[in-house]
Design an enzyme around this catalytic site. Structure first.
Site, PDB file in Angstrom:
ATOM      1  N   THR A  78      26.193  -7.642   4.379  1.00  0.00           N
ATOM      2  CA  THR A  78      25.308  -8.318   5.329  1.00  0.00           C
ATOM      3  C   THR A  78      25.040  -7.318   6.444  1.00  0.00           C
ATOM      4  O   THR A  78      25.943  -6.554   6.825  1.00  0.00           O
ATOM      5  CB  THR A  78      25.943  -9.597   5.928  1.00  0.00           C
ATOM      6  OG1 THR A  78      27.137  -9.250   6.643  1.00  0.00           O
ATOM      7  CG2 THR A  78      26.296 -10.604   4.829  1.00  0.00           C
ATOM      8  N   HIS A  79      23.809  -7.285   6.943  1.00  0.00           N
ATOM      9  CA  HIS A  79      23.405  -6.283   7.930  1.00  0.00           C
ATOM     10  C   HIS A  79      23.597  -4.864   7.385  1.00  0.00           C
ATOM     11  O   HIS A  79      23.752  -3.915   8.155  1.00  0.00           O
ATOM     12  CB  HIS A  79      24.178  -6.431   9.249  1.00  0.00           C
ATOM     13  CG  HIS A  79      24.233  -7.834   9.768  1.00  0.00           C
ATOM     14  ND1 HIS A  79      23.188  -8.411  10.458  1.00  0.00           N
ATOM     15  CD2 HIS A  79      25.201  -8.779   9.681  1.00  0.00           C
ATOM     16  CE1 HIS A  79      23.516  -9.657  10.788  1.00  0.00           C
ATOM     17  NE2 HIS A  79      24.720  -9.909  10.312  1.00  0.00           N
ATOM     18  N   SER A 113      12.422  17.058  -8.759  1.00  0.00           N
ATOM     19  CA  SER A 113      11.757  17.506  -7.543  1.00  0.00           C
ATOM     20  C   SER A 113      10.879  18.710  -7.849  1.00  0.00           C
ATOM     21  O   SER A 113      11.183  19.502  -8.748  1.00  0.00           O
ATOM     22  CB  SER A 113      12.801  17.882  -6.489  1.00  0.00           C
ATOM     23  OG  SER A 113      12.215  18.624  -5.432  1.00  0.00           O
ATOM     24  N   LYS A 124      17.593  17.619  -8.195  1.00  0.00           N
ATOM     25  CA  LYS A 124      17.234  16.259  -7.828  1.00  0.00           C
ATOM     26  C   LYS A 124      16.963  15.376  -9.047  1.00  0.00           C
ATOM     27  O   LYS A 124      16.437  15.812 -10.061  1.00  0.00           O
ATOM     28  CB  LYS A 124      15.980  16.254  -6.935  1.00  0.00           C
ATOM     29  CG  LYS A 124      16.176  16.873  -5.562  1.00  0.00           C
ATOM     30  CD  LYS A 124      17.082  16.054  -4.691  1.00  0.00           C
ATOM     31  CE  LYS A 124      16.457  14.744  -4.270  1.00  0.00           C
ATOM     32  NZ  LYS A 124      15.245  14.905  -3.452  1.00  0.00           N
ATOM     33  N   ASN A 143      15.353  11.625  -8.990  1.00  0.00           N
ATOM     34  CA  ASN A 143      14.840  10.606  -8.080  1.00  0.00           C
ATOM     35  C   ASN A 143      14.489   9.308  -8.819  1.00  0.00           C
ATOM     36  O   ASN A 143      13.873   9.358  -9.892  1.00  0.00           O
ATOM     37  CB  ASN A 143      13.590  11.116  -7.370  1.00  0.00           C
ATOM     38  CG  ASN A 143      13.861  12.366  -6.560  1.00  0.00           C
ATOM     39  OD1 ASN A 143      14.906  12.494  -5.932  1.00  0.00           O
ATOM     40  ND2 ASN A 143      12.924  13.305  -6.575  1.00  0.00           N
ATOM     41  N   GLU A 147      10.874   3.297  -6.161  1.00  0.00           N
ATOM     42  CA  GLU A 147      10.208   3.637  -4.899  1.00  0.00           C
ATOM     43  C   GLU A 147       8.745   3.190  -4.956  1.00  0.00           C
ATOM     44  O   GLU A 147       8.191   2.691  -3.962  1.00  0.00           O
ATOM     45  CB  GLU A 147      10.291   5.134  -4.650  1.00  0.00           C
ATOM     46  CG  GLU A 147      11.689   5.658  -4.361  1.00  0.00           C
ATOM     47  CD  GLU A 147      11.701   7.154  -4.124  1.00  0.00           C
ATOM     48  OE1 GLU A 147      10.880   7.620  -3.298  1.00  0.00           O
ATOM     49  OE2 GLU A 147      12.508   7.856  -4.754  1.00  0.00           O
ATOM     50  N   TYR A 198     -21.428 -21.788   1.379  1.00  0.00           N
ATOM     51  CA  TYR A 198     -21.279 -20.445   0.823  1.00  0.00           C
ATOM     52  C   TYR A 198     -21.790 -19.408   1.807  1.00  0.00           C
ATOM     53  O   TYR A 198     -22.800 -19.601   2.498  1.00  0.00           O
ATOM     54  CB  TYR A 198     -22.026 -20.299  -0.509  1.00  0.00           C
ATOM     55  CG  TYR A 198     -21.901 -18.903  -1.075  1.00  0.00           C
ATOM     56  CD1 TYR A 198     -20.712 -18.493  -1.678  1.00  0.00           C
ATOM     57  CD2 TYR A 198     -22.939 -17.986  -0.956  1.00  0.00           C
ATOM     58  CE1 TYR A 198     -20.568 -17.206  -2.164  1.00  0.00           C
ATOM     59  CE2 TYR A 198     -22.809 -16.695  -1.457  1.00  0.00           C
ATOM     60  CZ  TYR A 198     -21.619 -16.310  -2.048  1.00  0.00           C
ATOM     61  OH  TYR A 198     -21.472 -15.029  -2.516  1.00  0.00           O
ATOM     62  N   GLN A 206     -18.260 -12.737  -1.658  1.00  0.00           N
ATOM     63  CA  GLN A 206     -18.280 -11.864  -2.829  1.00  0.00           C
ATOM     64  C   GLN A 206     -17.139 -10.848  -2.771  1.00  0.00           C
ATOM     65  O   GLN A 206     -16.773 -10.252  -3.785  1.00  0.00           O
ATOM     66  CB  GLN A 206     -19.619 -11.145  -2.946  1.00  0.00           C
ATOM     67  CG  GLN A 206     -19.831 -10.025  -1.937  1.00  0.00           C
ATOM     68  CD  GLN A 206     -21.157  -9.305  -2.164  1.00  0.00           C
ATOM     69  OE1 GLN A 206     -22.077  -9.836  -2.780  1.00  0.00           O
ATOM     70  NE2 GLN A 206     -21.247  -8.089  -1.667  1.00  0.00           N
ATOM     71  N   LYS A 224     -13.274 -10.925  -4.959  1.00  0.00           N
ATOM     72  CA  LYS A 224     -12.912 -10.482  -6.312  1.00  0.00           C
ATOM     73  C   LYS A 224     -11.964  -9.288  -6.302  1.00  0.00           C
ATOM     74  O   LYS A 224     -10.958  -9.273  -7.015  1.00  0.00           O
ATOM     75  CB  LYS A 224     -14.165 -10.129  -7.117  1.00  0.00           C
ATOM     76  CG  LYS A 224     -15.284 -11.149  -7.078  1.00  0.00           C
ATOM     77  CD  LYS A 224     -14.875 -12.501  -7.630  1.00  0.00           C
ATOM     78  CE  LYS A 224     -16.028 -13.475  -7.634  1.00  0.00           C
ATOM     79  NZ  LYS A 224     -16.564 -13.782  -6.286  1.00  0.00           N
TER      80      LYS A 224
END
Length: 328
Positions: free
Chosen positions: A24-25, A146, A152, A154, A159, A186, A191, A194
């Site tokens: 928590t936190h 990377s 690396k 990733n 992400e 209207y 328009q 969409k």
């Protein structure tokens, strides 16, 4: 959505009994079973699916025949066309039929809530894939390297899931802003409904697909997780519960447990390592049975309330979802 739920359930079934720190936190709080944590996301996605089902019930009314705004004097049968197209019924008011887009707003809202849930899952897994946590290792098939650092690995897909949520939220905000000042009936502005609607669908489908694939190609690092469990005194609340069961008011129990943690910090040890004499120097209420409450394994077994992280409770949840998702 169901595919993602099945992917998360597959992870849960493959990691039975694995305890992880609950936060928590973003601070260590209490031990939880990994299965319990994964099932929290399964529950969220179930509500997301429910919102879409509810949304469809309100969307499924036919505007055909409302014409520009006032209907028509020609002898059309709006009920026939509505039935033929699979709608529940024709919309009752022709002005409402052409002027409001709340049915799309509700749909985009449901998508946005789903996107937020997926973004939170992405954030957690990005954190857990970091060297600082090291709780998960995504396979090479769902990782990228990377452009400059050869070491690396990733977790890019999650992400992107986290990032794409901004688009889905933005689609909702776009349409809300579009509709907020329009008079009946209207207007040409409509328009523009969409593009955000189609983008929201395309993006959320991609997010769900990527999340499911990532889940199926992720390994939880048991050794690293177990090594990390002692930090943070995750059994401190269970110690307070022990004192409550001995008749000590929780306010006092909270204070005693806090002093016990302070002693552990001074001695650089765990609550389980404190001798009975050391515990009794803080409170005479402690007895030998306190050690049945200390340590994350013992702590997990003390959770008994419905829906909790206790082993028996989680087993019930697993059984429910196995049947609901037809995994047997």
């Amino acid at each position: 959505m169901k595919r993602l739920q099945v992917s998360l359930m597959t992870l849960a079934l493959d990691n039975q009994g694995l305890i992880v720190p609950g936060y928590t936190h973003l601070q260590r709080a209490q031990p939880v079973l990994l299965q319990h944590l994964l099932l929290a996301y399964v529950e969220e996605i179930e509500r997301d699916a429910g919102r879409l089902i509810d949304c469809r019930a309100r969307m499924n009314f036919c505007p055909l025949g409302a014409c520009a705004l006032a209907g028509t004097g020609l002898p059309i049968d709006r009920f026939m066309t509505s039935d033929a197209l699979g709608f529940t019924a024709p919309m009752r008011n022709s002005i409402d039929a052409v002027s409001d887009r709340d049915f799309i707003l509700e749909f985009l809202s449901a998508n946005a809530i789903t996107a937020v849930h997926l973004s939170r899952l992405g954030e957690e897994w990005v954190l857990w894939a970091s060297e600082e946590f090291g709780f998960i290792t995504p396979s090479d098939s769902v990782s990228t390297g990377s452009s400059i650092m050869p070491q690396k690995k990733n977790p890019d897909p999650m992400e992107l899931v986290r990032g794409k949520s901004a688009r889905v939220i933005g689609d909702l905000v776009t349409l809300l802003t579009l509709c907020k000042g329009l008079p009946q009936a209207y207007n040409r502005d409509l328009q523009e409904d969409k593009e955000p609607a189609f983008d929201s669908v395309k993006t959320i489908l991609g997010m769900l697909e990527v999340s499911a694939e990532f889940a199926l190609n992720t390994t939880f690092n048991r050794g690293r997780i177990q090594k990390a469990l002692p930090a943070g005194y995750l059994d401190a609340t269970t110690l307070a519960d022990y004192l409550v069961k001995k008749g000590v008011p929780f306010r006092t129990s909270h204070d005693i447990a806090g002093k016990s943690v302070a002693l552990c910090t001074l001695k650089d040890c765990q609550l389980l390592d404190l001798s009975l004499d050391e515990l009794r120097s803080i409170s005479p209420v402690f007895e030998n049975d306190v050690y049945e409450f200390l340590g994350v394994e013992n702590s997990i077994q003390k959770f008994i309330s419905y829906g909790s992280t206790g082993s028996a409770c989680v087993a019930e949840q697993i059984d429910y979802w196995i049947k609901k998702l037809e995994l047997q």
